[in-house]
Write a protein that holds these residues in place. Structure first.
Motif, PDB file in Angstrom:
ATOM      1  N   LYS A 134       0.802  -1.218   0.000  1.00  0.00           N
ATOM      2  CA  LYS A 134       0.000   0.000   0.000  1.00  0.00           C
ATOM      3  C   LYS A 134       0.838   1.272   0.000  1.00  0.00           C
ATOM      4  CE  LYS A 134      -3.782  -2.244   2.351  1.00  0.00           C
ATOM      5  NZ  LYS A 134      -4.694  -2.245   3.468  1.00  0.00           N
ATOM      6  N   TYR A 135       2.119   1.151   0.360  1.00  0.00           N
ATOM      7  CA  TYR A 135       2.956   2.345   0.472  1.00  0.00           C
ATOM      8  C   TYR A 135       4.313   2.084  -0.159  1.00  0.00           C
ATOM      9  CZ  TYR A 135       5.937   5.939   2.507  1.00  0.00           C
ATOM     10  OH  TYR A 135       6.832   6.953   2.667  1.00  0.00           O
ATOM     11  N   PHE A 136       4.712   2.964  -1.077  1.00  0.00           N
ATOM     12  CA  PHE A 136       6.037   2.871  -1.700  1.00  0.00           C
ATOM     13  C   PHE A 136       6.972   3.856  -1.010  1.00  0.00           C
ATOM     14  CE2 PHE A 136       9.082   4.574  -4.823  1.00  0.00           C
ATOM     15  CZ  PHE A 136       9.821   3.421  -5.015  1.00  0.00           C
TER      16      PHE A 136
END
Length: 81
Positions: A38-40
């Protein structure tokens, strides 16, 4: 036990400990906050993780070789004792 029959001297062990510390530091620098689904995290590709850490690790591995090969000068043989 005679100290002259030992494979490594005190300086070899000191150099080996410093080398291993460099290797561990390099691997710690390589690890970092990872990305999830969900998060880069763009810091994964930062200069510290991609360029500096492998160089520190490589220097650590080369210094292990130097620590193994290092042979101190014998002062006793030079003085004729």
């Amino acid at each position: 036990m005679d100290k002259n029959n030992l494979a490594f001297g005190k300086m070899n062990f000191i150099l080996l400990a410093v080398s291993l510390l460099l290797i561990v530091t390099g691997f710690v620098l390589m690890s970092g906050g990872g990305s999830t689904e969900k998060y880069f995290n763009p810091d994964v590709y930062g200069v510290l993780h991609v360029r500096v850490a492998p160089v520190v690790t490589f220097i650590g591995f080369v210094s292990v070789i130097v620590a193994i090969v290092y042979k101190p000068k014998d002062n006793d043989k030079e003085e004729g004792k």
